[in-house]
Motif scaffolding. Structure first.
Motif, short mmCIF file in Angstrom:
data_model
loop_
_atom_site.label_atom_id
_atom_site.label_comp_id
_atom_site.label_asym_id
_atom_site.label_seq_id
_atom_site.Cartn_x
_atom_site.Cartn_y
_atom_site.Cartn_z
N GLY A 247 0.77 -1.27 -0.19
CA GLY A 247 0.02 -0.24 -0.03
C GLY A 247 0.69 1.21 -0.02
N GLY A 248 0.37 2.54 0.70
CA GLY A 248 1.17 3.54 0.59
C GLY A 248 0.73 4.34 -0.37
N LEU A 249 1.26 5.67 -0.70
CA LEU A 249 0.97 6.48 -1.84
C LEU A 249 1.81 5.96 -2.90
N THR A 250 3.17 6.03 -2.72
CA THR A 250 4.20 5.88 -3.84
C THR A 250 3.97 5.15 -4.70
N LEU A 251 4.05 3.81 -4.32
CA LEU A 251 4.19 2.37 -5.28
C LEU A 251 2.88 2.44 -6.08
N PRO A 252 1.75 2.40 -5.47
CA PRO A 252 0.56 2.43 -6.21
C PRO A 252 0.48 3.50 -7.42
N GLN A 253 0.67 4.69 -6.95
CA GLN A 253 0.27 5.91 -7.47
C GLN A 253 1.42 5.79 -8.78
N GLU A 254 2.69 5.39 -8.62
CA GLU A 254 3.66 5.36 -9.76
C GLU A 254 3.33 4.33 -10.67
N VAL A 255 2.78 3.00 -10.07
CA VAL A 255 2.66 2.12 -11.12
C VAL A 255 1.37 2.52 -11.77
N ASN A 256 0.38 3.15 -11.17
CA ASN A 256 -0.80 3.73 -12.14
C ASN A 256 -0.54 4.49 -13.12
N ASN A 257 0.46 5.64 -12.51
CA ASN A 257 1.20 6.66 -13.47
C ASN A 257 1.68 6.03 -14.86
N LEU A 258 2.49 4.73 -14.73
CA LEU A 258 2.89 4.41 -15.75
C LEU A 258 2.22 3.68 -16.53
N LEU A 259 1.22 3.02 -16.02
CA LEU A 259 -0.02 2.43 -16.83
C LEU A 259 -0.51 3.41 -17.65
N GLU A 260 -1.18 4.37 -17.04
CA GLU A 260 -1.59 5.47 -18.02
C GLU A 260 -0.51 5.85 -19.08
N GLN A 261 0.71 6.05 -18.91
CA GLN A 261 1.48 6.27 -19.95
C GLN A 261 1.35 5.29 -20.93
N PHE A 262 1.33 4.10 -20.66
CA PHE A 262 1.28 3.02 -21.87
C PHE A 262 -0.16 2.97 -22.40
N SER A 263 -1.10 3.56 -21.79
CA SER A 263 -2.40 3.53 -22.29
C SER A 263 -2.45 4.53 -23.60
N ASN A 264 -1.49 5.62 -23.23
CA ASN A 264 -1.64 6.47 -24.42
C ASN A 264 -0.69 6.24 -25.63
N LYS A 265 0.04 4.95 -25.60
CA LYS A 265 0.84 4.68 -26.57
C LYS A 265 0.27 3.42 -27.28
N SER A 266 0.94 2.97 -28.50
CA SER A 266 0.51 1.79 -29.19
C SER A 266 0.39 0.49 -28.54
N THR A 267 1.69 0.43 -27.50
CA THR A 267 1.60 -0.95 -26.74
C THR A 267 1.14 -0.73 -25.47
N ALA A 268 0.24 -1.69 -24.87
CA ALA A 268 -0.28 -1.72 -23.48
C ALA A 268 0.80 -2.36 -22.43
N SER A 269 0.98 -2.24 -21.42
CA SER A 269 1.74 -3.01 -20.45
C SER A 269 0.65 -4.06 -19.84
#
Length: 429
Positions: A247-269
């Protein structure tokens, strides 16, 4: 140097204190950004922070202000843990409207792309020399925050402005001397490095927990597996702790941030999606074990919970497994008693309206007449309780340990049914 720091986070307070105690004049504007509901109690629970804060204020090198009035400073350092980019944008606009030229450092969990968005928004101000912009990702961990700031494993200074590099090098020279590695890179590179580290750590945690579920089915002690796996120098021991979800703020938020970046690209994670899903499933693990233990007959049971913070030595319940447990138990009409040595203010704020939730000021009071005990946080005071008293107080001596703090054979000898993660008795889920 004159430093203005904006934010109410642990990182903001630690940075303000450390810089104030190294011959800088620091003003901390603690109400510049909205705080998380459970964010400020860290001041009391963080080792030595209260004393260091008092020392810096007494020496008149640190002033703490609640207003957001901007003052002339060599560096304006913004700490923001929210999710609204416009809030960060607003503060920088205010700084620019109040002064001719400013140097701004940002430390935020908004993730990859934040630096470029700010740079593009203020491109004219940057090119004309009115704004110098840098990002310094924070690797501060609760429970050892002062040491993490003063002796970092990695210090990332992200900016392309040579003058700002010089200023930050001078300001952070005591830190740079003790850092294991210092990198002067672009802001975008700094953000991606930080997010990549967090995502890899989250992946390790999710994978080791999935392996633990397999070990239970195979009746293998997962601790032995981890001992063997971690002996490989390519893997090591870090972030292989079994548990009921991170839990916490950092790990979940950073993972979600990176997922959002992938969602805007041609390849998804595919992998990061699996990490998020695996962690969510892990947070429900203790409840699922309880469900199968009582064969679905949970109504009116009393469940005690030891620990609510997302990790020991923290008062934060942000993204803690406690939330999934409370909601699932509430849906089954269970009565819940919770004890945590540091997170009670946050729990009171969150669960004061829950008629079935009782907050206890003592771990033994929480287990009185309980039908089961969940261990959510591995606080030191839970490591060696009076097991005879514990067994006497509990109605049914069964423990579901989400942090593997006890030895299964010892618990069996003491007369407890003990279910842990990858250890203890096995329940087919």
């Amino acid at each position: 140097m004159r430093i203005s720091i904006y934010g109410s986070t642990l990182e903001a307070y630690v940075t303000a204190v450390c810089l104030a105690l190294t011959e800088n004049s620091v003003t901390l504007f603690s109400n510049s950004f909205p705080a998380e509901d459970d964010e400020l109690p860290f001041i009391k629970s963080e080792p030595s922070l209260t004393n260091k804060l008092s020392e810096a204020i007494k020496e008149n090198t640190l002033k703490v202000r609640e207003t957001s009035a901007f003052i002339n400073a060599n560096i304006h350092w913004l700490f923001y843990k929210g999710k609204n980019f416009d809030e960060l944008l607003y503060v920088i606009k205010e700084l620019l409207s109040d002064q001719e030229a400013v140097s701004v450092v940002i430390s935020t969990t908004l993730g990859v792309g934040t630096y470029n968005r700010l740079y593009n928004h203020f491109e004219n101000e940057v090119k004309n020399g009115f704004l110098k912009l840098a990002t310094l990702p924070s690797f501060i961990r609760e429970g050892r925050a002062l040491d993490d700031f003063a002796n970092p494993e990695l210090l990332l200074i992200g900016t392309e402005d040579n003058q700002l590099i010089s200023t930050l090098s001078y300001l952070l020279s005591p830190v740079i001397q003790k850092a294991q590695k210092v990198m002067f890179i672009s802001g975008a590179e700094a953000e991606l490095i930080k997010t990549s580290i967090c995502s890899m750590l989250a992946t390790r945690l999710s994978l080791i927990n999935e392996l633990a579920l397999l070990s239970e089915e195979l009746h293998i002690d997962m601790d032995k597996v981890i001992e063997g796996v971690s002996s490989d120098s390519r893997i090591g021991k870090s972030y292989l702790d079994l548990g009921c979800g991170f839990g916490g703020l950092t790990l979940p938020q950073e993972v979600n941030n990176l997922l959002e970046q992938f969602s805007n690209k041609s390849t998804a994670s595919i992998m990061l999606k699996a990490v998020v899903e695996a962690n969510q499933t892990q947070k429900e693990l203790l409840f699922r074990k309880l469900w199968h233990y009582y064969q679905g007959n949970l109504s009116a049971l009393k469940v005690a919970i030891w620990g609510a913070s997302f990790k020991p030595n923290s008062s934060s319940i942000a993204n803690s497994p406690i939330h999934e447990l409370v909601e699932a138990l509430t849906a089954q009409d269970c009565n819940i008693s919770i004890y945590d040595p540091a997170a009670m203010p946050a729990l009171e704020f969150k669960y004061t309206s829950y008629a079935n939730v009782q907050l206890c000021d003592d771990k033994y009071a929480a287990v009185q007449e309980s039908d089961a005990l969940f261990i959510v946080t591995a606080w030191d005071e839970f490591l060696a309780p009076d097991f005879n008293q514990l067994k006497t107080l509990m109605k049914i001596p069964v423990i579901f340990d989400g942090r593997n703090i006890y030895e299964p054979r010892e618990m069996e000898t003491l007369g407890f049914e003990y279910f842990a993660v990858g250890r203890g008795k096995t329940i087919n889920l």
